[in-house]
Design a protein around this motif. Structure first.
Motif, mmCIF file in Angstrom:
data_model
loop_
_atom_site.group_PDB
_atom_site.id
_atom_site.type_symbol
_atom_site.label_atom_id
_atom_site.label_comp_id
_atom_site.label_asym_id
_atom_site.label_seq_id
_atom_site.Cartn_x
_atom_site.Cartn_y
_atom_site.Cartn_z
ATOM 1 N N PHE A 281 36.496 2.633 1.998
ATOM 2 C CA PHE A 281 36.167 3.943 2.999
ATOM 3 C C PHE A 281 34.851 4.253 2.473
ATOM 4 N N ARG A 282 34.097 4.701 3.529
ATOM 5 C CA ARG A 282 32.656 5.157 3.385
ATOM 6 C C ARG A 282 32.881 6.750 3.495
ATOM 7 N N TYR A 283 32.212 7.402 2.549
ATOM 8 C CA TYR A 283 32.157 9.040 2.577
ATOM 9 C C TYR A 283 30.965 9.804 2.345
ATOM 10 N N LYS A 284 31.092 10.850 2.852
ATOM 11 C CA LYS A 284 29.854 11.848 2.333
ATOM 12 C C LYS A 284 30.251 13.208 2.348
ATOM 13 N N ILE A 285 29.599 14.070 1.541
ATOM 14 C CA ILE A 285 29.966 15.372 1.448
ATOM 15 C C ILE A 285 28.938 16.494 1.810
ATOM 16 N N LEU A 286 29.105 17.337 2.531
ATOM 17 C CA LEU A 286 28.076 18.149 2.826
ATOM 18 C C LEU A 286 28.304 19.670 2.459
ATOM 19 N N LEU A 287 27.267 20.025 1.704
ATOM 20 C CA LEU A 287 27.241 21.226 1.311
ATOM 21 C C LEU A 287 26.381 22.349 1.860
ATOM 22 N N GLN B 256 22.844 20.501 1.432
ATOM 23 C CA GLN B 256 22.837 19.176 0.751
ATOM 24 C C GLN B 256 23.954 18.275 1.021
ATOM 25 N N ALA B 257 23.185 17.220 1.250
ATOM 26 C CA ALA B 257 24.453 15.990 1.313
ATOM 27 C C ALA B 257 24.662 15.147 0.018
ATOM 28 N N ILE B 258 25.866 14.737 -0.254
ATOM 29 C CA ILE B 258 26.039 13.749 -1.162
ATOM 30 C C ILE B 258 26.728 12.596 -0.701
ATOM 31 N N PRO B 259 26.084 11.393 -0.811
ATOM 32 C CA PRO B 259 24.778 11.108 -1.307
ATOM 33 C C PRO B 259 23.518 11.531 -0.584
ATOM 34 N N GLU B 260 22.553 11.702 -1.360
ATOM 35 C CA GLU B 260 21.244 12.199 -0.582
ATOM 36 C C GLU B 260 20.741 11.510 0.771
ATOM 37 N N GLY B 261 20.243 12.222 1.368
ATOM 38 C CA GLY B 261 19.424 11.688 2.704
ATOM 39 C C GLY B 261 20.442 11.505 3.769
ATOM 40 N N GLY B 262 21.588 11.880 3.664
ATOM 41 C CA GLY B 262 22.651 11.687 5.171
ATOM 42 C C GLY B 262 23.311 10.466 5.135
ATOM 43 N N ARG B 263 23.042 9.621 3.751
ATOM 44 C CA ARG B 263 23.832 8.381 3.916
ATOM 45 C C ARG B 263 25.247 8.299 3.478
ATOM 46 N N PHE B 264 26.029 7.241 3.482
ATOM 47 C CA PHE B 264 27.347 7.242 3.098
ATOM 48 C C PHE B 264 27.323 6.538 1.739
ATOM 49 N N ALA B 265 28.193 6.812 0.945
ATOM 50 C CA ALA B 265 28.501 6.125 -0.297
ATOM 51 C C ALA B 265 30.036 5.318 0.049
ATOM 52 N N GLU B 266 30.445 4.776 -0.792
ATOM 53 C CA GLU B 266 31.904 3.911 -0.653
ATOM 54 C C GLU B 266 32.694 4.308 -1.889
ATOM 55 N N LEU B 267 34.092 4.170 -1.364
ATOM 56 C CA LEU B 267 35.314 4.513 -2.257
ATOM 57 C C LEU B 267 36.132 3.384 -2.069
ATOM 58 N N LYS B 268 37.010 2.728 -3.071
ATOM 59 C CA LYS B 268 38.076 2.016 -2.801
ATOM 60 C C LYS B 268 39.442 2.509 -3.369
ATOM 61 N N LEU B 269 40.503 2.510 -2.705
ATOM 62 C CA LEU B 269 41.681 2.863 -3.268
ATOM 63 C C LEU B 269 42.590 1.600 -3.859
ATOM 64 N N PRO B 270 43.239 2.153 -4.928
ATOM 65 C CA PRO B 270 43.995 0.990 -5.633
ATOM 66 C C PRO B 270 45.333 0.779 -4.752
ATOM 67 N N GLU B 271 45.539 -0.676 -5.101
ATOM 68 C CA GLU B 271 46.841 -0.939 -4.314
ATOM 69 C C GLU B 271 48.122 -0.055 -4.684
ATOM 70 N N GLY B 272 48.817 0.030 -3.922
ATOM 71 C CA GLY B 272 49.942 0.908 -4.131
ATOM 72 C C GLY B 272 49.817 2.352 -3.953
ATOM 73 N N PHE B 273 48.772 2.994 -3.619
ATOM 74 C CA PHE B 273 48.399 4.097 -3.644
ATOM 75 C C PHE B 273 48.237 4.683 -2.070
ATOM 76 N N GLU B 274 48.936 5.826 -1.677
ATOM 77 C CA GLU B 274 49.144 6.403 -0.336
ATOM 78 C C GLU B 274 48.260 7.692 -0.051
ATOM 79 N N PRO B 275 47.156 7.550 0.025
ATOM 80 C CA PRO B 275 46.155 8.848 0.163
ATOM 81 C C PRO B 275 47.008 10.086 1.036
#
Length: 201
Positions: A96-102, A157-176
């Motif tokens: 997944f791609r994510y971005k946090i805005l503060l 402020q955006a995390i990551p900076e500049g309004g970009r997106f970063a990535e995260l990967k969930l492990p197998e078997g984990f249901e968010p």
């Protein structure tokens, strides 16, 4: 010699025919090759357009946060706001791609300093589980170095900076189920906000 020439005539015809077919195949290959180049150029142009639009949206979000903070009613509590945790699915399963805005409310120009602690909560098997964001970014393009994400900003402020997106990967078997974002500003009580995980259907 005339007999030999007559015998060679079909071979010459076949050779000419094959030469013509070869030329046609070369032309077709050239067309296909140029088509691939055009497709690559189009893809690169699309990536550049997306990057430009993300930067423009980020700038507009900055401006909006500034004006909202300055014009906010005095009765509202001033300080940090956890505005959004944007999450997007990708073509790769469990990636997944994510971005946090503060942002902040108020006219104070003194920078806010603090740390974010982000976790993804869900179930692993039949048990409740909470996974820190930093652990879900390891091995990807922009891994987080520590579980706490430091921030310093005046209005937005955006995390990551500049309004970009970063990535995260969930492990197998984990249901968010949800994302928990906890912010600690120096000298203030911790601020916490929970976001529902996106529908993956």
């Amino acid at each position: 010699m005339q007999v030999q020439s007559d015998h060679d005539q079909p071979l010459e015809t076949r050779l000419n025919t094959q030469q013509q077919e070869l030329d046609m195949l070369r032309q077709h290959l050239a067309v296909v090759g140029s088509g691939e180049k055009v497709a690559q150029q189009a893809n690169e142009q699309s990536r550049q357009t997306i990057k430009l639009l993300e930067e423009q949206v980020f700038k507009l979000q900055q401006d909006l946060a500034f004006y909202k903070g300055v014009l906010a009613p005095a009765s509202r509590r001033e300080g940090l706001r956890i505005r959004t945790f944007e999450l997007q699915a990708t073509e790769t399963p469990r990636l997944f791609r994510y971005k946090i805005l503060l942002s902040r409310v108020g006219k104070d120009d003194k920078p806010l300093q603090g740390q974010l602690l982000v976790s993804v909560e869900g179930r692993q098997g039949n048990k409740a589980a909470s996974l820190e964001l930093a652990g879900l970014t390891q091995g990807l393009a922009e891994p987080l170095e520590a579980k706490e994400i430091p921030f310093t900003f005046k209005h937005f402020q955006a995390i990551p900076e500049g309004g970009r997106f970063a990535e995260l990967k969930l492990p197998e078997g984990f249901e968010p189920q949800q994302i928990k974002v906890r912010a600690q500003v120096q000298g203030e009580k911790p601020l916490e906000r929970t976001f529902k995980w996106i529908d993956q259907e």
